[in-house]
Design an enzyme around this catalytic site. Structure first.
Site, mmCIF file in Angstrom:
data_model
loop_
_atom_site.group_PDB
_atom_site.id
_atom_site.type_symbol
_atom_site.label_atom_id
_atom_site.label_comp_id
_atom_site.label_asym_id
_atom_site.label_seq_id
_atom_site.Cartn_x
_atom_site.Cartn_y
_atom_site.Cartn_z
ATOM 1 N N CYS A 8 0.860 -1.193 0.000
ATOM 2 C CA CYS A 8 0.000 0.000 0.000
ATOM 3 C C CYS A 8 0.889 1.233 0.000
ATOM 4 C CB CYS A 8 -0.987 -0.017 1.157
ATOM 5 S SG CYS A 8 -0.225 0.059 2.797
ATOM 6 N N ASN A 11 2.324 1.489 4.206
ATOM 7 C CA ASN A 11 2.659 0.232 4.924
ATOM 8 C C ASN A 11 2.432 0.365 6.431
ATOM 9 O OD1 ASN A 11 5.582 -1.958 5.351
ATOM 10 N ND2 ASN A 11 3.469 -2.556 5.029
ATOM 11 N N CYS A 13 -1.257 1.046 7.427
ATOM 12 C CA CYS A 13 -2.692 0.768 7.611
ATOM 13 C C CYS A 13 -3.135 -0.515 6.898
ATOM 14 C CB CYS A 13 -3.541 1.940 7.135
ATOM 15 S SG CYS A 13 -3.298 3.452 8.107
ATOM 16 N N ARG A 14 -3.245 -0.468 5.567
ATOM 17 C CA ARG A 14 -3.884 -1.576 4.847
ATOM 18 C C ARG A 14 -2.990 -2.783 4.613
ATOM 19 N NH1 ARG A 14 -5.433 1.995 -0.122
ATOM 20 N NH2 ARG A 14 -3.404 2.797 0.539
ATOM 21 N N SER A 15 -1.756 -2.584 4.137
ATOM 22 C CA SER A 15 -0.940 -3.773 3.817
ATOM 23 C C SER A 15 -0.474 -4.551 5.054
ATOM 24 C CB SER A 15 0.207 -3.441 2.853
ATOM 25 O OG SER A 15 1.108 -2.531 3.403
ATOM 26 N N ASP A 123 -8.747 3.591 2.030
ATOM 27 C CA ASP A 123 -7.613 3.838 2.924
ATOM 28 C C ASP A 123 -8.113 4.426 4.243
ATOM 29 O OD1 ASP A 123 -5.283 4.498 4.183
ATOM 30 O OD2 ASP A 123 -4.327 5.311 2.376
HETATM 31 P P1 4NP Z 1 -1.767 2.940 4.031
HETATM 32 O O1 4NP Z 1 -2.348 4.357 4.544
HETATM 33 O O2 4NP Z 1 -1.227 3.188 2.644
HETATM 34 O O3 4NP Z 1 -2.935 2.034 4.056
HETATM 35 O O4 4NP Z 1 -0.665 2.536 5.009
HETATM 36 C C1 4NP Z 1 -1.577 5.533 4.652
HETATM 37 C C2 4NP Z 1 -0.643 5.664 5.630
HETATM 38 C C3 4NP Z 1 0.065 6.842 5.767
HETATM 39 C C4 4NP Z 1 -0.178 7.892 4.890
HETATM 40 C C5 4NP Z 1 -1.124 7.748 3.890
HETATM 41 C C6 4NP Z 1 -1.818 6.579 3.766
HETATM 42 N N1 4NP Z 1 0.547 9.121 5.039
HETATM 43 O O5 4NP Z 1 0.191 10.111 4.343
HETATM 44 O O6 4NP Z 1 1.465 9.195 5.873
#
Ligand code: 4NP
Length: 155
Positions: A8, A11, A13-15, A123
């Site tokens: 994702c 790395n 939240c989702r993955s 997300d």
């Molecule tokens: P992920 O979500 O891709 O599911 O881990 C996010 C985590 C952090 C950020 C954006 C999306 N960020 O902007 O830091």
């Protein structure tokens, strides 16, 4: 060994959620010795970080271990190591193509294209709804396991 990588943007939240869910599924199906699971980010923003507290809370709610979940960035070499590289949304898939230099390769798949939904995993970093994401990740992981069982002749 079959190697599966969830990817994702951050790395956190989702993955990592998918990594935990898929590893739990493998354990329940007695396939842990046959399939290895990891996750990675397309960005460098959260290298070395633990999962988001919302992801940790949802894994805990469903009794799934978060052990070993640490942020890292996807590398070009990951393309050789992993047999299935699973993006959570279409932008992840496009970024995986850029990093690996392997556009449209069949081992690079958007998770929910394996389900009836054919959409991005929302997300929760932005939506705040970790439960909705968990339900979709869980469904996608079930479908992925069936695909791997079929393609790799696992029983
Ligand atoms: P992920 O979500 O891709 O599911 O881990 C996010 C985590 C952090 C950020 C954006 C999306 N960020 O902007 O830091």
């Amino acid at each position: 060994m079959i190697n599966v990588l969830f990817v994702c943007l951050g790395n956190i939240c989702r993955s990592p959620m998918a990594e935990g869910v898929f590893r739990d599924l493998l354990k329940k199906e007695n396939l842990s010795s046959k399939v290895n699971v990891d996750s990675a980010a397309t960005s460098s923003w959260h290298i070395g970080s633990p999962p988001h507290k919302g992801t940790l809370a949802i894994l805990k709610k469903y009794n799934i271990s978060a052990q070993g979940l640490v942020g890292r960035q996807l590398t070009k070499e990951d393309f050789e190591t992993f047999d299935y590289i699973i993006g959570m949304d279409e932008s992840n898939v496009q970024n995986i193509y850029l990093i690996t230099g392997k556009p449209k390769h069949p081992k690079i798949i958007r998770l929910l294209d394996l389900t009836q939904h054919n959409k991005d995993v929302p997300d929760p970093y932005y939506t705040g709804d970790f439960e909705e994401t968990y339900q979709l990740v869980s469904e996608g992981c079930q479908a992925l396991l069936e695909k791997i069982r079929h393609e790799q002749n696992l029983r």
